[in-house]
Design an enzyme around this catalytic site. Structure first.
Site, short mmCIF file in Angstrom:
data_model
loop_
_atom_site.label_atom_id
_atom_site.label_comp_id
_atom_site.label_asym_id
_atom_site.label_seq_id
_atom_site.Cartn_x
_atom_site.Cartn_y
_atom_site.Cartn_z
N ASP A 72 -52.57 18.81 -21.30
CA ASP A 72 -51.54 18.24 -22.17
C ASP A 72 -51.40 16.76 -21.86
O ASP A 72 -52.12 16.23 -21.00
CB ASP A 72 -50.21 19.00 -22.03
CG ASP A 72 -49.48 19.13 -23.37
OD1 ASP A 72 -49.22 18.08 -23.98
OD2 ASP A 72 -49.20 20.26 -23.80
N HIS A 85 -51.78 16.07 -28.02
CA HIS A 85 -51.46 16.47 -26.64
C HIS A 85 -52.59 16.08 -25.68
O HIS A 85 -52.94 16.87 -24.79
CB HIS A 85 -51.19 17.98 -26.57
CG HIS A 85 -49.86 18.35 -27.19
ND1 HIS A 85 -48.67 18.17 -26.54
CD2 HIS A 85 -49.54 18.86 -28.40
CE1 HIS A 85 -47.66 18.57 -27.31
NE2 HIS A 85 -48.17 18.97 -28.46
N GLU A 106 -49.00 19.79 -33.13
CA GLU A 106 -48.29 18.52 -32.99
C GLU A 106 -49.24 17.33 -32.80
O GLU A 106 -49.17 16.63 -31.79
CB GLU A 106 -47.31 18.62 -31.81
CG GLU A 106 -46.26 19.70 -32.03
CD GLU A 106 -45.32 19.90 -30.85
OE1 GLU A 106 -44.14 20.14 -31.09
OE2 GLU A 106 -45.77 19.82 -29.68
N ASP A 137 -38.62 29.09 -22.50
CA ASP A 137 -37.99 27.89 -21.93
C ASP A 137 -36.62 27.67 -22.55
O ASP A 137 -35.80 26.94 -22.01
CB ASP A 137 -38.87 26.64 -22.13
CG ASP A 137 -39.36 26.46 -23.56
OD1 ASP A 137 -39.60 27.47 -24.25
OD2 ASP A 137 -39.50 25.30 -23.98
C1 ACM Z 1 -46.03 24.26 -29.32
O1 ACM Z 1 -44.96 24.73 -28.94
N1 ACM Z 1 -46.18 22.97 -29.46
C2 ACM Z 1 -47.16 25.11 -29.62
#
Ligand code: ACM
Length: 540
Positions: free
Chosen positions: A176, A247, A314, A407
């Site tokens: 990431d 990412h 994203e 989370d």
């Molecule tokens: C994600 O939560 N960006 C897959």
């Protein structure tokens, strides 16, 4: 002791019990020796019993026999405890292994310890017959080891906890913006530079704070081999994720030529120290494709899984809009826009993986601009992506963030240590339904299963991961394994009753779970304070 989690399909109990003792033997018949080794190791360390190898069924009397029954489905098992001892039969070694997990629960919480705490105690399995099989073939847990590196020991522990809950796919989020965690021999800077950041944003809300402490780490290829083998012994498949083309700032910090060099000075980038959606994405060049083919070649050698996750989530398109190189590529390929450019990028790796006998899976953004033929989708932004993909004939793993992002906070109260996201209580997770009613039975067959996702922006170590993950993973495991009715009809009170026994197992395993509000069930006596009652939501 039959307070099992996840709940089995059918249990018929009778009177009596098998007592495991010094003379008890364990006999693993053809095809089940691996499970036999796992089970004897686990039970010997907890009980101190010798559990010597028996040879024949009679020989095992008051002991345990494992065997295959080709009449059962691949992960199906039958556990019979009667005057002959305990017999676990499975359609495959995996089925026998899930039966062995059930046996461990039947033996009581101390069966989860790593050394015997009393030598004089009895180990009994009630007489019963259990017939059981999973609802879904993909029962996943995703762990983000990129935002906060989790040392290998914690990963192995996660695999043990998954096995105890009959989960069988470990989605390993390895790369990431904030860190690259897997050694790639031909590109050493990915870990030399990409696995450490100088500091980390902490705190929430309007006043960012950085901890000014370096954070990092990575798994060597031998570590990865060990993790994959350890998972395989537990009938868990590890699905690696290398997140592209977004990412990717850690990779660009290590190899600046991977970024959009005609838009920004990528030499000035370092491994990201904060959270959010990062604009610095991979350049859609041949150089990037060749670089990542090299990465994936090493990944395929390490991970035998059918699926390989390529992320795809994203990916802001702003730099591609401004990049002459990206725009030239769009024209050269005759594409309509930047979404189609991402689709082309993902499609390249779909063909590349298919040619090597693997299947691509990505987050639901890979639907934008057209989904490559064999690709499967992790539906995270709600159900919509999964519904669209299943209708188009693509396989889907349902993991909507509104339901199974662990989370997210478990309570609105001010004492919740990770006050992010939607409130998702234990009951919310228990009432999560992976197959949306919009799908026809034919379309629903494309739902391979479901997955809980643990993103670690605000979890710096395994104790924090425990707190966010448990007890909700137990509810999730029941959703993934058991044949539960529709969400409104689910008997949450019965689940909570069985959780009383399960908390004792989690205690024996040493898990720092989130205690339920008020005293824990076995603490309900005067003078023992419990966790304070949940209060009103904090002001932001
Ligand atoms: C994600 O939560 N960006 C897959």
């Amino acid at each position: 002791m039959t307070e099992l989690i996840p709940k089995p399909r059918g249990v018929v109990a009778t009177t009596g019990e098998v007592r495991l003792a010094a003379h008890s033997r364990l006999h693993a018949r053809t095809g089940t020796q691996g499970v036999g080794h796992w089970l004897s190791t686990a039970l010997r360390q907890a009980t101190g019993l010798p559990l010597r190898e028996g040879r024949e069924l009679d020989d095992a009397g008051d002991g345990i026999v494992l065997q295959l029954d080709p009449g059962l489905g691949p992960e199906e098992y039958r556990l019979v405890s009667d005057w002959n001892g305990v017999l676990i039969e499975g359609g495959s070694a995996a089925g026998v292994f899930w039966g062995a997990q059930t046996l461990r629960q039947l033996l009581g919480p101390d069966a989860y310890r790593r050394a015997p705490i009393r030598r004089d105690r009895a180990w009994a399995v009630p007489y019963l017959t259990i017939e059981d099989a999973p609802r879904f073939r993909w029962r996943g847990l995703m762990l983000d080891v990129a935002r906060h590196f989790m040392p290998k020991e914690g990963v192995l522990r996660s695999l043990d906890l998954m096995a105890a809950h009959k989960l069988n796919v470990f989605h390993f989020h390895l790369t990431d913006d904030q860190g690259w965690r897997i050694q790639i021999e031909r590109h050493p800077r990915l870990t030399e530079t990409g696995s450490w950041r100088a500091r980390t944003k902490t705190g929430h809300g309007a006043s960012p704070l950085w901890d000014e402490k370096p954070h990092g780490g990575y798994y060597t290829q031998d570590d990865i081999r060990e993790i994959v083998a350890y998972a395989a012994e537990r009938h868990i498949t590890v699905v690696p994720e290398i997140d592209v083309p977004g990412h990717s700032q850690a990779a660009i910090a290590a190899y600046p030529e991977l970024g959009n060099t005609d838009v920004i000075d990528t030499n000035a980038l370092s491994v990201w120290d904060t959270w959010g959606i990062n604009p610095n994405v991979l350049a859609p060049t041949d150089n990037t494709l060749r670089f990542y083919e090299g990465v994936f070649e090493e990944v395929l050698e390490l991970f035998p899984s059918e699926f390989v996750h390529v992320g795809g989530d994203e990916c802001p398109k702003d730099q591609w809009r401004r990049s002459a190189t990206a725009q030239a590529r769009i024209r050269e390929l005759g594409l309509a826009d930047e979404d189609e450019l991402q689709s082309w990028f993902i499609g390249h790796f779909d063909s590349w993986l298919s040619a090597r006998g693997r299947r691509l899976i990505g987050w639901d953004e890979i639907l934008q601009g057209g989904l490559a033929d064999g690709a499967a989708v992790s539906s995270w932004r709600g159900y919509a992506g999964g519904i669209a993909a299943a209708r188009a004939g693509h396989d889907v793993v349902m993991c909507p963030e509104q339901q199974v992002y662990l989370d997210h906070r478990q309570d609105p109260g001010p004492d919740e240590p990770v006050p992010i996201g939607w409130v998702r209580t234990l009951e919310d997770v228990y009432r999560f339904e992976p197959v949306p009613p919009e799908l026809t039975p034919e379309e629903a067959r494309h739902v391979l299963g479901t997955q809980a996702n643990v993103w670690t922006e605000v979890m710096e170590d395994h104790a924090r991961v425990d707190y966010q993950t448990f007890p909700r993973l137990a509810a999730f495991a029941e959703v993934a394994w058991s044949a539960l009715p529709a969400p409104a009809e689910r008997d949450f009170a019965d689940f909570e009753r069985r959780m009383t026994a399960h908390y004792r197992r989690l205690d024996a395993l040493g898990i720092a779970y989130r205690p339920p509000a008020g005293p824990l069930p076995w603490q309900r006596r005067p003078g023992v304070p419990g966790r304070p009652k949940d209060g009103p939501p904090p002001s932001r």
